[in-house]
Design a protein around this motif. Structure first.
Motif, PDB file in Angstrom:
ATOM      1  N   SER A   1     -31.049  72.098   1.674  1.00  0.00           N
ATOM      2  CA  SER A   1     -31.037  70.649   1.516  1.00  0.00           C
ATOM      3  C   SER A   1     -31.576  70.230   0.154  1.00  0.00           C
ATOM      4  O   SER A   1     -31.019  69.349  -0.508  1.00  0.00           O
ATOM      5  CB  SER A   1     -31.872  70.017   2.633  1.00  0.00           C
ATOM      6  N   PHE A   2     -32.664  70.854  -0.282  1.00  0.00           N
ATOM      7  CA  PHE A   2     -33.260  70.517  -1.572  1.00  0.00           C
ATOM      8  C   PHE A   2     -32.271  70.785  -2.715  1.00  0.00           C
ATOM      9  O   PHE A   2     -32.089  69.940  -3.598  1.00  0.00           O
ATOM     10  CB  PHE A   2     -34.548  71.322  -1.784  1.00  0.00           C
ATOM     11  N   VAL A   3     -31.631  71.937  -2.679  1.00  0.00           N
ATOM     12  CA  VAL A   3     -30.671  72.278  -3.740  1.00  0.00           C
ATOM     13  C   VAL A   3     -29.480  71.326  -3.712  1.00  0.00           C
ATOM     14  O   VAL A   3     -29.087  70.782  -4.741  1.00  0.00           O
ATOM     15  CB  VAL A   3     -30.219  73.756  -3.627  1.00  0.00           C
ATOM     16  N   GLN A   4     -28.904  71.095  -2.533  1.00  0.00           N
ATOM     17  CA  GLN A   4     -27.699  70.270  -2.427  1.00  0.00           C
ATOM     18  C   GLN A   4     -27.952  68.790  -2.676  1.00  0.00           C
ATOM     19  O   GLN A   4     -27.128  68.122  -3.289  1.00  0.00           O
ATOM     20  CB  GLN A   4     -27.056  70.434  -1.057  1.00  0.00           C
ATOM     21  N   ASN A   5     -29.058  68.263  -2.177  1.00  0.00           N
ATOM     22  CA  ASN A   5     -29.274  66.818  -2.217  1.00  0.00           C
ATOM     23  C   ASN A   5     -30.165  66.336  -3.351  1.00  0.00           C
ATOM     24  O   ASN A   5     -30.144  65.143  -3.676  1.00  0.00           O
ATOM     25  CB  ASN A   5     -29.868  66.350  -0.886  1.00  0.00           C
TER      26      ASN A   5
ATOM     27  N   TRP B   1     -27.289  58.487  -5.906  1.00  0.00           N
ATOM     28  CA  TRP B   1     -28.235  59.567  -5.623  1.00  0.00           C
ATOM     29  C   TRP B   1     -29.396  58.972  -4.845  1.00  0.00           C
ATOM     30  O   TRP B   1     -30.466  58.704  -5.375  1.00  0.00           O
ATOM     31  CB  TRP B   1     -28.672  60.198  -6.933  1.00  0.00           C
ATOM     32  N   ASP B   2     -29.188  58.749  -3.577  1.00  0.00           N
ATOM     33  CA  ASP B   2     -30.127  58.012  -2.734  1.00  0.00           C
ATOM     34  C   ASP B   2     -31.085  58.965  -2.019  1.00  0.00           C
ATOM     35  O   ASP B   2     -30.901  59.294  -0.846  1.00  0.00           O
ATOM     36  CB  ASP B   2     -29.348  57.173  -1.720  1.00  0.00           C
ATOM     37  N   VAL B   3     -32.087  59.436  -2.755  1.00  0.00           N
ATOM     38  CA  VAL B   3     -33.093  60.331  -2.183  1.00  0.00           C
ATOM     39  C   VAL B   3     -34.475  59.893  -2.659  1.00  0.00           C
ATOM     40  O   VAL B   3     -34.597  59.172  -3.644  1.00  0.00           O
ATOM     41  CB  VAL B   3     -32.852  61.806  -2.586  1.00  0.00           C
TER      42      VAL B   3
ATOM     43  N   LEU C   1     -29.195  66.204  -9.646  1.00  0.00           N
ATOM     44  CA  LEU C   1     -29.943  66.016 -10.888  1.00  0.00           C
ATOM     45  C   LEU C   1     -29.271  66.753 -12.036  1.00  0.00           C
ATOM     46  O   LEU C   1     -29.094  66.204 -13.126  1.00  0.00           O
ATOM     47  CB  LEU C   1     -31.387  66.489 -10.728  1.00  0.00           C
ATOM     48  N   VAL C   2     -28.873  67.990 -11.790  1.00  0.00           N
ATOM     49  CA  VAL C   2     -28.185  68.770 -12.818  1.00  0.00           C
ATOM     50  C   VAL C   2     -26.887  68.070 -13.214  1.00  0.00           C
ATOM     51  O   VAL C   2     -26.544  67.989 -14.397  1.00  0.00           O
ATOM     52  CB  VAL C   2     -27.909  70.213 -12.326  1.00  0.00           C
ATOM     53  N   THR C   3     -26.176  67.530 -12.238  1.00  0.00           N
ATOM     54  CA  THR C   3     -24.935  66.798 -12.512  1.00  0.00           C
ATOM     55  C   THR C   3     -25.207  65.584 -13.396  1.00  0.00           C
ATOM     56  O   THR C   3     -24.506  65.346 -14.378  1.00  0.00           O
ATOM     57  CB  THR C   3     -24.264  66.353 -11.201  1.00  0.00           C
TER      58      THR C   3
END
Length: 128
Positions: free
Chosen positions: A42-46, A73-75, A51-53
């Motif tokens: 979840s951390f990597v995907q969301n 990016w709603d996190v 962020l990298v994108t």
């Protein structure tokens, strides 16, 4: 937001490397969760991959597209998560070439986005 394909394994390796340099208690908090496969995925995907994108595409997108991508990016972040991700914006490590031409105001907007906290978590530090 799936606009950029970055190798997840390379990103996970960079995150793991960053965990080793985290100050306490962030290191303990994050490392404990990083060992859990659902959290890691979840951390990597969301959080990390979007962020990298935004860093990679933020150099070439117009202001409106960047603002829209940032809004999508709603996190929210725990302080330890922000500590892990902050170097990816500041030009440290893995994606240094991607950050090279990122406009300063967009980098600042991303850093401010990392300051979005989960309800009930510790407030962000006033100065970076």
């Amino acid at each position: 937001m799936k606009l950029f394909s970055f190798p997840a394994a390379a990103l996970e390796k960079a995150i793991h490397k960053r965990i080793l340099t985290l100050p306490s208690p962030h290191r303990e908090w994050f490392a404990e969760r990083w060992q859990q496969k659902p959290y890691k995925k979840s951390f990597v995907q969301n959080k990390a991959m979007p962020l990298v994108t935004l860093v990679a595409k933020g150099k070439t997108w117009d202001d409106e597209t960047f603002a829209q991508g940032l809004a999508e990016w709603d996190v929210s972040f725990h302080e330890a998560e922000a500590e892990v991700l902050r170097p990816l914006i500041k030009g440290d490590g893995l994606i240094q070439l991607m950050q090279k031409n990122l406009p300063a105001e967009r980098a600042q907007a991303l850093l401010e986005r990392l300051a979005t906290r989960r309800p009930g978590s510790a407030p962000a530090a006033a100065a970076d």
